[in-house]
Design an enzyme around this catalytic site. Sequence first.
Site, PDB file in Angstrom:
ATOM      1  N   THR A  58       0.872  -1.147   0.000  1.00 54.12           N
ATOM      2  CA  THR A  58       0.000   0.000   0.000  1.00 54.12           C
ATOM      3  C   THR A  58       0.917   1.207   0.000  1.00 54.12           C
ATOM      4  O   THR A  58       2.100   1.063   0.224  1.00 54.12           O
ATOM      5  CB  THR A  58      -0.854  -0.053   1.285  1.00 54.12           C
ATOM      6  OG1 THR A  58      -1.510  -1.313   1.316  1.00 54.12           O
ATOM      7  CG2 THR A  58      -1.878   1.028   1.372  1.00 54.12           C
ATOM      8  N   LEU A  77      -2.689  -1.710  -3.872  1.00 54.58           N
ATOM      9  CA  LEU A  77      -2.921  -2.816  -4.796  1.00 54.58           C
ATOM     10  C   LEU A  77      -3.051  -4.124  -4.032  1.00 54.58           C
ATOM     11  O   LEU A  77      -3.269  -5.175  -4.607  1.00 54.58           O
ATOM     12  CB  LEU A  77      -1.757  -2.931  -5.794  1.00 54.58           C
ATOM     13  CG  LEU A  77      -1.653  -1.854  -6.875  1.00 54.58           C
ATOM     14  CD1 LEU A  77      -0.311  -1.942  -7.582  1.00 54.58           C
ATOM     15  CD2 LEU A  77      -2.794  -1.984  -7.877  1.00 54.58           C
TER      16      LEU A  77
END
Length: 573
Positions: free
Chosen positions: A384, A403
């Site tokens: 992150t 992601l």
Amino acid sequence: MIQFSHKLSAPKYLLSFLIMAVVLQAGCVRGQLGQNNSAQYRNGMVVCAYPDAAQVGLDVLKKGGNAVDAAVAVQFALAVTLPEAGNIGGGGFMVYRSKNGKTNTLDFREKGPRAANADMYLDSAGNVVPDMSLYTHKASGVPGSVAGMAEAHKKYGKLKWADLVQPAINIALNGFKVTQHLASDLNWAAGKFTKLNPGKSYLLKEGGWKEGDILIQQDLAKTLEQIRDKGCDGFYDGPVADMIVAEMKQGDGLITKDDLKAYRAVWRNAIIGKYKNYKVITMPPPSSGGIALLQLLKSVEPFPLKRYGHNQDSTIRLMVEAERRVYADRSKYLGDPDFYKVPVDSLLRPEYIAARMKSFSWDAATPSTSIQPGSFVGYESDQTTHYSIVDREGNAVSVTTTLNDTFGSKIFVQGAGFLLNNEMDDFSSKPGVPNMYGLIGGKANSIQPGKRMLSSMTPTIVEKDGQLFMVVGTPGGSTIITSVFQTILNVIEFDKSMQQAVSAKRFHSQWLPDEVTIERDGIDSATVKKLESKRYKIVTTRAMGRVDAILKTQWGYYEGGADPRGDDTALGF
């Protein structure tokens, strides 16, 4: 705080003050310069995970853009310069506080596709299929980052949208210098990229990447140009959407054109609580971070942490015991509030939190197996990135996007040049079975079409005496909550500067597994022995989180904390 020797004569005192003022107004500080650097600025600050992206944000502030304008520009710049976490293929959360103290939060978390179902990662025997929720096209939720930035800009932005996206396009087309950290990450992922992306060459380099290499991303630039010219429609419709859907069909994924067109970012009321005389403004569900952070702060508030000392055995034991109870609650009660009634008020009731801590004993560790989620009357990544921004007027944003895993699913959208997330792993694939971060979940976080998966992201803003005090957040999967928790206490209880608070070694516990993780050399051997004598299992890790934070000093200056664990950078003016 600026201090001068009382021995200085008046003229020398004045000269020293003027020199210091010039320094404070002019410079910048990189996170990797060391833990005691605390440059301060009057007019605004950006702290984020990559130097080129920080510069983009600072340029926007200098041009008269506000904190949200800078956030939009930084988000797209990070999508280019920080491919392991910065993204247009993921999602996240924004906490906003205006110069007048008005608050808001924006939820642009990914959503389950319409074809998703609760058993989609189970085999015929009902067991979770390894890696199916991580490294396949089915691992991806419907992305929210572009919609989030468009919605934030629509509500609060001042500068033109196109002018905020263009810097990222320039970086993608012209390239940027790869740092040692990024080179290492790209080389580490090269094998997965090759295996999962036949026929694609994105982020691959013959012979491997090294520091100083130039990374150019032409297909990503074309995607960003669509977003620049058409806003949300440049991503959720048209050529880019067609490429996403084609990629899904090629890889037996689930996201359709209808999923993309239906996605919306959502404004939600902030979760607000108190720690002593500080007001904490943080993210509501589907983030678990805000509720968990406030539970943790209230759990330790009655105890004299300052007297115990930073990272001393009493402090660690108290915080770990609070963390075990809070993460147990997280496993049962937290999920997407649009699908599940989250008992926010009950979880944050002081009486409930106090009752949870009654089983804590100084005699020995409370075994995690003996801790269950609490009950009350009436109730039926690691990858992150975070950025903190404050503008000239005092508007502040705290943004965390992700992601999920490093480089997400490791799968690129052919022709569009960006990575797909693997956020579906943040759902509970099966009640009681841990996800990639070891987090346990239940029915509240089960997979459903259109549902947002639970997150640990904890973007937070803190006030003191009605004024902005701190902007803070971090990546780190399940360690996000505890890293933010510790950083806040490092400043409030242990009198550290913002940079010292961010750089300080961290520890973490999350109920299950029954252990305490500490950063290497983070706790002295004598303290470790004391903890082990009380039946705490200690394990070590290299690094935990990358906190990026801003502190407003009593003199009205902004002081940045850029995490030295990465390429994080603080810039101000």
